[in-house]
Design a protein around this motif. Structure first.
Motif, short mmCIF file in Angstrom:
data_model
loop_
_atom_site.label_atom_id
_atom_site.label_comp_id
_atom_site.label_asym_id
_atom_site.label_seq_id
_atom_site.Cartn_x
_atom_site.Cartn_y
_atom_site.Cartn_z
N PRO A 22 117.11 14.50 8.72
CA PRO A 22 117.20 14.04 7.32
C PRO A 22 116.18 12.96 6.95
N GLN A 23 115.90 12.04 7.84
CA GLN A 23 114.93 10.99 7.54
C GLN A 23 113.52 11.37 8.00
N GLU A 24 113.36 12.60 8.44
CA GLU A 24 112.08 13.12 8.95
C GLU A 24 111.52 12.27 10.07
N ASP A 25 112.43 11.68 10.88
CA ASP A 25 111.98 10.92 12.04
C ASP A 25 111.78 11.82 13.26
N ALA A 26 112.18 13.08 13.12
CA ALA A 26 111.96 14.08 14.16
C ALA A 26 111.90 15.45 13.49
N TRP A 69 109.11 29.65 22.36
CA TRP A 69 108.60 28.28 22.47
C TRP A 69 109.28 27.35 21.48
N PHE A 70 109.69 26.18 21.97
CA PHE A 70 110.17 25.11 21.11
C PHE A 70 109.07 24.08 20.94
N PHE A 71 108.94 23.57 19.73
CA PHE A 71 108.04 22.47 19.41
C PHE A 71 108.93 21.31 18.97
N VAL A 72 108.67 20.10 19.49
CA VAL A 72 109.46 18.92 19.12
C VAL A 72 108.51 17.76 18.90
N SER A 73 108.75 17.01 17.84
CA SER A 73 107.92 15.83 17.58
C SER A 73 108.80 14.62 17.26
N ASP A 74 108.26 13.46 17.60
CA ASP A 74 108.89 12.18 17.30
C ASP A 74 107.99 11.51 16.27
N ASN A 75 108.49 11.34 15.06
CA ASN A 75 107.66 10.88 13.95
C ASN A 75 107.81 9.40 13.62
N ARG A 76 108.63 8.67 14.36
CA ARG A 76 108.89 7.28 13.98
C ARG A 76 109.02 6.39 15.22
N ALA A 77 108.41 5.23 15.18
CA ALA A 77 108.52 4.24 16.26
C ALA A 77 109.81 3.45 16.06
N ASP A 78 110.91 3.99 16.58
CA ASP A 78 112.22 3.37 16.36
C ASP A 78 113.05 3.25 17.64
N GLY A 94 106.97 9.19 23.07
CA GLY A 94 106.68 8.12 22.12
C GLY A 94 106.41 8.62 20.72
N ALA A 95 106.45 7.67 19.79
CA ALA A 95 106.25 7.98 18.37
C ALA A 95 104.86 8.55 18.13
N GLY A 96 104.80 9.49 17.22
CA GLY A 96 103.54 10.12 16.87
C GLY A 96 103.13 11.23 17.81
N GLU A 97 103.94 11.50 18.82
CA GLU A 97 103.63 12.55 19.80
C GLU A 97 104.43 13.80 19.50
N SER A 98 103.92 14.93 19.93
CA SER A 98 104.62 16.20 19.82
C SER A 98 104.20 17.08 20.99
N ARG A 99 105.13 17.89 21.46
CA ARG A 99 104.87 18.76 22.60
C ARG A 99 105.68 20.05 22.47
N CYS A 112 116.94 16.53 15.79
CA CYS A 112 117.71 15.29 15.79
C CYS A 112 116.85 14.19 16.39
N ARG A 113 117.38 13.00 16.36
CA ARG A 113 116.81 11.93 17.16
C ARG A 113 117.94 11.37 18.00
N GLY A 114 117.59 10.75 19.12
CA GLY A 114 118.63 10.21 19.99
C GLY A 114 118.02 9.59 21.22
N HIS A 115 118.89 9.25 22.16
CA HIS A 115 118.46 8.69 23.44
C HIS A 115 118.43 9.82 24.46
N SER A 116 117.33 9.97 25.16
CA SER A 116 117.19 11.10 26.08
C SER A 116 118.07 10.97 27.31
#
Length: 144
Positions: A51-55, A65-74, A102-107, A124-128
């Motif tokens: 919802p906040q586009e942080d991921a 293939w899954f693509f996942v990105s982290d869009n926010r340094a939080d 880390g933020a700004g990365e995608s794999r 989603c975002r969360g703790h791994s």
């Protein structure tokens, strides 16, 4: 007569609970990390956004293939939560693809799903470490 009906209702409720709890607990939840670069296969992808586009997360059917990105340094990681259902609608696999570089990365992460099964996923975002997920987007469905 009343005791007999109550007993029947209780037995039916216990049976239903056992059926559903067995289906849910019969699978092992998979935990993967998106560490790969772009896949060698090409094709269109289906996207999900938190919802906040942080991921955000995507699934490319060609090659699974899954693509996942982290869009926010939080302090949180981006994650794709997914579930796979067979043609009868029974949950057969489920898991998470974490992107914790880390933020700004995608794999990317490659999986292997049975063709024709129904795949649902969401970003989603969360703790791994798996303690919790938050800010999850809507579930997206696609045939695997």
């Amino acid at each position: 007569m009343r005791k007999r009906r109550i007993g029947t209702v209780v037995a039916a409720a216990i049976g239903a609970f056992a059926l559903f709890s067995t289906q849910a607990s019969a699978i092992t939840w998979e935990k993967d990390f998106a560490t790969g670069l772009a896949p060698s296969s090409s094709g269109s992808a289906v996207w999900s956004y938190s919802p906040q586009e942080d991921a955000n997360a995507a699934f490319q059917k060609n090659g699974d293939w899954f693509f996942v990105s982290d869009n926010r340094a939080d302090g949180f990681s981006g994650v794709a939560e997914w579930r796979l259902y067979n043609t009868s609608g029974t949950l057969v696999r489920g898991g998470y693809v974490w992107m914790n570089l880390g933020a700004g990365e995608s794999r990317w992460k490659n999986k292997d799903f049975t063709e024709g099964y129904k795949l649902q996923f969401r970003a989603c975002r969360g703790h791994s470490d798996g303690t919790f997920l938050e800010h999850c987007g809507a579930w997206v469905s696609i045939a695997a």
